[in-house]
Write a protein that holds these residues in place. Structure first.
Motif, PDB file in Angstrom:
ATOM      1  N   MET A   1       2.764  -5.146  -3.468  1.00  0.00           N
ATOM      2  CA  MET A   1       1.401  -5.152  -2.829  1.00  0.00           C
ATOM      3  C   MET A   1       1.365  -6.857  -2.518  1.00  0.00           C
ATOM      4  N   LEU A   2       0.961  -6.803  -1.241  1.00  0.00           N
ATOM      5  CA  LEU A   2       0.859  -8.648  -0.597  1.00  0.00           C
ATOM      6  C   LEU A   2      -0.245  -9.063  -1.226  1.00  0.00           C
ATOM      7  N   PRO A   3       0.104 -10.244  -2.139  1.00  0.00           N
ATOM      8  CA  PRO A   3      -0.870 -10.982  -2.660  1.00  0.00           C
ATOM      9  C   PRO A   3      -2.229 -11.329  -1.929  1.00  0.00           C
ATOM     10  N   THR A   4      -3.353 -11.361  -2.525  1.00  0.00           N
ATOM     11  CA  THR A   4      -4.659 -11.461  -1.837  1.00  0.00           C
ATOM     12  C   THR A   4      -4.713 -12.655  -0.897  1.00  0.00           C
ATOM     13  N   PRO A   5      -4.273 -14.098  -1.328  1.00  0.00           N
ATOM     14  CA  PRO A   5      -4.337 -15.220  -0.684  1.00  0.00           C
ATOM     15  C   PRO A   5      -3.785 -15.031   0.732  1.00  0.00           C
ATOM     16  N   SER A  10      -2.157 -11.569   8.045  1.00  0.00           N
ATOM     17  CA  SER A  10      -2.233 -10.236   8.844  1.00  0.00           C
ATOM     18  C   SER A  10      -2.909 -10.340  10.284  1.00  0.00           C
ATOM     19  N   TYR A  11      -4.283 -10.673  10.098  1.00  0.00           N
ATOM     20  CA  TYR A  11      -4.948 -10.627  11.295  1.00  0.00           C
ATOM     21  C   TYR A  11      -4.591 -11.744  12.199  1.00  0.00           C
TER      22      TYR A  11
ATOM     23  N   LEU B 100      -7.553  -1.068  12.408  1.00  0.00           N
ATOM     24  CA  LEU B 100      -7.275  -0.180  11.245  1.00  0.00           C
ATOM     25  C   LEU B 100      -6.134  -0.843  10.307  1.00  0.00           C
ATOM     26  N   TYR B 101      -5.197  -1.133  11.012  1.00  0.00           N
ATOM     27  CA  TYR B 101      -3.968  -1.704  10.272  1.00  0.00           C
ATOM     28  C   TYR B 101      -4.372  -3.241   9.558  1.00  0.00           C
ATOM     29  N   PRO B 110       0.390  -1.160   1.693  1.00  0.00           N
ATOM     30  CA  PRO B 110       1.742  -1.226   2.495  1.00  0.00           C
ATOM     31  C   PRO B 110       1.738  -0.657   3.777  1.00  0.00           C
ATOM     32  N   ARG B 111       2.632  -0.940   4.383  1.00  0.00           N
ATOM     33  CA  ARG B 111       2.833  -0.777   5.907  1.00  0.00           C
ATOM     34  C   ARG B 111       3.033   0.466   6.062  1.00  0.00           C
TER      35      ARG B 111
END
Lengths: 259, 309
Positions: A1-5, A10-11, B100-101, B110-111
């Motif tokens: 899972m992508l770590p929170t920080p 992503s945005y 949403l993504y 995960p993607r």
């Protein structure tokens, strides 16, 4: 899972994917134009393209190119830390508000955006380095180490400004930031002429402001004349400004977002 | 607090400087129910929601959300919540599916898992056809449905909806109510705020009525009507400015009478009988309407004001 920080990135990444073409072409053509007009055009008049003792033994192109490298990092950072930060907490973006509703903490929102700005500064500086190398302005492989100067300079400007922008009610003051802060710094921080040409009072003012340190650092790396003592002084100065800025920004973000 | 309690608040308080937005309220939300905060704008509903949503610290009292204290476990709580804020905080520049993504990535999904989840949610929000459109081009109702769908990305146990249908046309509202009802059927606990009494009546199993930061009544919509008002109401409309003057002449016609602008509301257990008495009196209203009493009447009887004042 992508770590929170890392999640806020992503945005910024998805938003960037929409506009990367125009961003990258601006980061490529702006230095091209600057170096052609100032470095080559004006440089042919200044000492007729010869090396000058007053320019630290450099020709004008080699003198001005590393300064524009530092200036690029500053410009990217200021643009991002004003309108982009301000926009991210406003209704048409809602970026910060939606991050806040997720497991991401307010401090991580701030850190994520600053990391993104540092990455943008790095990207712009890398393009600039390539363009200036093509002009023959890079004299030493040490210039590659200058790539670290980009994000550092970016953060020194972005963090304190973001602290201000996140709490700003309106975006009008930002045009003053550009005209009264960025432009004078860009013109008088030993960028286009050595600060030794400034009156004594202004010279010490230039020493006190971040861009001069970034310019000196870049110049020594471009020329291969990096001296550990002076160089680390510049690095420490920029890191201190960035660090203090991040602390203030952290408090500002909390005040604006966690009411 | 029992295992079926999702949210519990004791003397919960929120102050902004000298202003007390939420003034020591007690409430409990149980698993699987739809719980409502009904009240006018400024009653403290949104401040309460932000505290429950672990985005705003409380100034006093106790609060437990999903068994955790929001002051210390904000991250854990938010990872299990769905939040639908009052103002859509979608990114207007991004596409429907990118909204949403990105939101899913905030929750660390995960993607690969997200791809399927996004398709499901688009279906739920009836937006599958608009997946690639910029959010800016959607109608108000579509944006609201997308905001709700986005709040469900992490399959939350508890969903907070702040004024979910404010500003929507009746058709869009009914479609939304239908979506929310289907969530309830799936066992999701919903907490919502509204200043629409019909919304509260349609959706809520239990609700609290808030005014000026306090809870002034609590119960199911039916209980509240039974407790605070009569079964029926006779509404009399008068020409401009004459309702107040006519009020004294209703003596003995109803259990209680309220004056609102150009209307008199007569609270009575037998509306038709009262309407007949009115017809044979000297009142001579422009029109007479007999209806069932609603939460609007509860609020009026408790505060002397209308909900949307």
């Amino acid at each position: 899972m992508l770590p929170t920080p890392f999640r806020p990135l992503s945005y910024f990444w998805v938003s960037f994917r929409r506009t990367w073409m125009s961003t990258l072409s601006a980061s490529f053509f702006t230095p091209l134009l600057y170096l052609a007009s100032l470095g080559v055009g004006l440089g042919s008049l200044v000492g007729h393209g010869q090396r000058l003792a007053s320019l630290g033994g450099e020709d004008y192109l080699s003198f001005v190119a590393p300064a524009l490298f530092a200036g690029t990092a500053m410009q990217v950072a200021i643009g991002q830390a004003t309108y982009e930060v301000w926009g991210a907490c406003n209704p048409w973006s809602g970026a910060y508000r939606s991050m806040q509703a997720s497991p991401i903490s307010t401090g991580q929102i701030m850190a994520g955006h600053m990391a993104w700005i540092a990455a943008r500064a790095l990207l712009a500086c890398a393009l600039y380095l390539a363009v200036s190398a093509a002009f023959g302005a890079v004299k030493s492989p040490e210039a590659v180490a200058g790539l670290a100067v980009g994000p550092l300079t970016g953060l020194a400007f972005a963090a304190p400004l973001a602290a201000y922008s996140v709490r700003a009610r309106h975006d009008q003051p930002f045009s003053l930031v550009f005209r009264l802060l960025m432009l004078p710094l860009f013109l008088f921080s030993g960028t286009f002429f050595p600060v030794s040409q400034l009156p004594v009072g202004l010279r010490y003012l230039a020493y006190a402001l971040p861009l001069w340190h970034a310019v000196e650092l870049s110049r020594s790396l471009y020329a291969g004349t990096f001296e550990p003592l002076a160089g680390s002084g510049h690095v420490v100065y920029l890191a201190a400004v960035a660090g203090a800025g991040l602390l203030v920004a952290r408090r500002s973000y909390e005040a604006r977002l966690s009411r | 607090m029992t295992t079926s309690t999702r949210v519990s608040a004791r003397r919960l308080t929120k102050r902004f400087g000298d202003f007390t937005a939420v003034d020591g309220i007690d409430f409990e939300v149980r698993a699987g129910e739809v719980f409502g905060f009904l009240g006018p704008n400024g009653a403290g509903k949104s401040s309460t929601m932000r505290m429950v949503g672990a985005t705003s610290d409380r100034s006093g009292g106790e609060l437990s959300v999903l068994g955790l204290d929001p002051s210390h476990h904000g991250t854990q709580i938010r990872s299990r919540l769905g939040v639908v804020p009052q103002e859509d905080n979608l990114d207007l520049e991004l596409s429907v599916s990118d909204n949403l993504y990105v939101y899913g990535r905030y929750f660390g999904l995960p993607r690969r898992q997200l791809r399927g989840r996004i398709a499901e949610l688009l279906e739920f929000a009836q937006l599958s056809e608009r997946a690639a459109d910029k959010v800016d081009n959607l109608s108000g109702g579509m944006k609201r449905r997308l905001t709700i769908a986005r709040g469900l990305i992490n399959e939350p146990e508890l969903v907070l909806l702040d004024e979910p249908t404010t500003g929507l046309d009746p058709q869009a509202r009914h479609l939304l109510w239908d979506r929310l009802y289907s969530l309830k059927q799936d066992g999701v606990t919903l907490v919502l705020t509204t200043h629409y009494m019909d919304e509260a009546e349609q959706l809520c199993d239990r609700l609290v009525v808030m005014d000026k930061g306090r809870i002034i009544a609590a119960g199911s919509p039916r209980e509240l009507v039974d407790r605070y008002v009569t079964k029926e109401v006779v509404e009399l409309r008068f020409p401009a400015g004459q309702a107040r003057r006519a009020a004294p002449r209703t003596d003995g016609l109803a259990r209680r009478v309220e004056v609102i602008a150009d209307r008199l509301l007569l609270y009575t257990d037998d509306g038709d009988a009262t309407a007949e008495h009115v017809a044979s009196s000297t009142l001579q209203p422009v029109s007479t309407l007999v209806r069932r009493a609603s939460l609007e009447d509860v609020f009026l009887s408790l505060t002397g004001r209308q909900l949307d004042d």
